[in-house]
Each structure stands twice: as C-alpha cells, then as structure tokens.
Design a protein around this motif. Structure first.
Motif, PDB file in Angstrom:
ATOM      1  N   SER A 110      -0.801   0.728  -0.292  1.00  0.00           N
ATOM      2  CA  SER A 110       0.705   0.750   0.108  1.00  0.00           C
ATOM      3  C   SER A 110       1.450  -0.340  -0.421  1.00  0.00           C
ATOM      4  N   ALA A 111       2.594  -0.081  -0.320  1.00  0.00           N
ATOM      5  CA  ALA A 111       3.520  -1.267  -0.741  1.00  0.00           C
ATOM      6  C   ALA A 111       3.511  -2.462  -0.100  1.00  0.00           C
ATOM      7  N   GLN A 112       3.148  -2.678   1.259  1.00  0.00           N
ATOM      8  CA  GLN A 112       2.964  -3.592   2.230  1.00  0.00           C
ATOM      9  C   GLN A 112       1.699  -4.201   1.868  1.00  0.00           C
ATOM     10  N   ASP A 113       0.594  -3.583   1.436  1.00  0.00           N
ATOM     11  CA  ASP A 113      -0.545  -4.055   1.119  1.00  0.00           C
ATOM     12  C   ASP A 113      -0.450  -4.739   0.157  1.00  0.00           C
ATOM     13  N   GLN A 114       0.012  -4.361  -0.976  1.00  0.00           N
ATOM     14  CA  GLN A 114       0.301  -4.861  -2.499  1.00  0.00           C
ATOM     15  C   GLN A 114       1.058  -6.170  -2.256  1.00  0.00           C
ATOM     16  N   ILE A 115       2.145  -6.190  -1.496  1.00  0.00           N
ATOM     17  CA  ILE A 115       2.991  -7.465  -1.219  1.00  0.00           C
ATOM     18  C   ILE A 115       2.449  -8.354  -0.617  1.00  0.00           C
ATOM     19  N   ALA A 116       1.502  -8.338   0.434  1.00  0.00           N
ATOM     20  CA  ALA A 116       0.620  -8.944   1.254  1.00  0.00           C
ATOM     21  C   ALA A 116      -0.387  -9.867   0.429  1.00  0.00           C
ATOM     22  N   GLY A 117      -1.089  -8.927  -0.533  1.00  0.00           N
ATOM     23  CA  GLY A 117      -1.911  -9.478  -1.344  1.00  0.00           C
ATOM     24  C   GLY A 117      -1.593 -10.397  -2.460  1.00  0.00           C
TER      25      GLY A 117
END
Length: 233
Positions: free
Chosen positions: A84-91
């Motif tokens: 998800s976009a949120q997962d990628q941003i967090a990483g």
C-alpha cells in the motif's frame, strides 16, 4: 556493479529466497541468505547492500532497520508483499533506500540493486582503504599494494586478502571464509577455497617479505598476519 560487492538477503520464504539467490548468483552477485532478524544480526561479514523482508517471523523489518543501519553502513532495500502507499511511505521514511513490492521481476530487482550500489559508491570517500603497516587495500582503485608496489592478484585472491587484512592475528575458520566468499554454508567437501588460499600463500611467499604469512591451523582454519621487522633506530 562493483565486482566485490556483497549482499545480504533477509527472507523467511525459503523458496523465494532460493530463487533470488540463484538468479543473482548467475548474474555474478555474491549473496548470503538468512531467514530471520536474529540470524541477520549474528552475521559478522561486511555487506554492501541488504535486501530485507518486512514480515519476518521474529521482527518487523521496519523496526529492524535501525539495528541493521547501526551494524552496516549500507543501503537497505525492503522486498515485501505490503504494497500500500502508506506501507511504502513508512518504509522509505524509516530510512530504506528503496521499497520493492512482491512479486518483483528479477531483472528489475537486479537493476534496483545496481542503482543503489552505484549511488552508495558515490557517497563513499574515494580514498577509502585499509592499511596494515605498508600493506594497503585500496577500494577506490580495487588494488592491493605492498610498500607502494601493486600486487598482481586475481579477483578472488583480492577478496581473500581483504577478508584477512581486517582480522590480522585471528584464526579465520574455513566455514566463515567459505560463506563470505561463496555465499552459502560450507558443505565440508569443496576444496576451492583451500586451493585459492594456497595460491595466495605462494604468491605472498614469492615476495620474500619478512613477517607476511598465511598459516593453516589444523582443525581451526587460517591465521593471517603481517609483522614486519622493526627498523633499527
């Protein structure tokens, strides 16, 4: 890609890990694999890049990231099914160099690895080197020098010498050396490393430099040292 670059893959999916390792090995990439965070943090080798799953059995990859950065100053790429976009941003905000979603095309993975290694190489000091008395390993020139004179070594001999020079006076086990250079556990049968070390030893002996030696310690491994004679004061 620098011919001496070394990669660590942290992935609990054994089948996927084998596939990635086999592909990258075919492309000339030296890679080691561990299945979890605990095993990764027990590694003692130098790595130039780390591929890390996020959903590991004993730790979340994002939470593991600071510990990996503390041990290795190298790019870390997440390779995960959390896309998800949120997962990628967090990483990425946690400090990952890139975020790759499974399944990923092997050729794209290789291109991402090469891109990160090139970028990281530009950040390194161009004169980065290791010195043991007048024996110098120059990573910028990919060269070993003794008393200012370049040594004519094969790629693997250079790798072995690099490994030894960071551990002078310490016995290095065949298992550790094999894993570092070949990228898999020692099977107890392959003699390739022994042959290469024998050739490197003969090469160094031909230089007739006092105090420079590689000694086989029976049942334990190899002992490298360089203790040049003191110059009379």
């Amino acid at each position: 890609m620098h011919q001496h670059s070394r990669i660590l893959l942290i992935e609990d999916d054994h089948g996927l890990a084998i596939g990635i390792c086999e592909y990258l090995l075919e492309q000339g990439v030296r890679i080691s694999h561990v299945p979890d965070a605990r095993s990764a943090l027990q590694c003692t080798e130098h790595f130039d890049l780390i591929l890390c799953d996020i959903m590991l059995p004993d730790e979340n990859g994002v939470a593991l990231l600071p510990q990996l950065h503390q041990r290795w100053s190298c790019p870390i790429l997440f390779l995960t099914a959390l896309c998800s976009a949120q997962d990628q941003i967090a990483g990425l905000e946690a400090g990952a160099a890139d975020y790759l979603c499974k399944p990923i095309d092997p050729s794209l993975l290789l291109a991402k690895i090469r891109s990160c290694l090139r970028a990281n190489q530009r950040l390194l000091q161009p004169s980065r080197q290791i010195e043991l008395h007048d024996l110098v390993i120059d990573f910028a020139l990919n060269q070993a020098r003794l008393a200012g004179k370049p040594l004519q070594l094969t790629s693997l001999e250079f790798d072995i010498l690099c490994f030894f020079i960071t551990r002078p006076g310490h016995i290095v086990s065949r298992e550790l050396l094999f894993q570092h250079l070949v990228g898999r556990e020692y099977d107890g049968l392959c003699r390739a490393i022994d042959i290469r070390i024998s050739r490197l030893r003969k090469h160094l002996e031909q230089l007739e430099v006092q105090g420079l030696s590689i000694i086989t310690v029976r049942g334990q491994g190899y002992l490298f040292n360089y203790l040049p004679a003191a110059t009379p004061g």
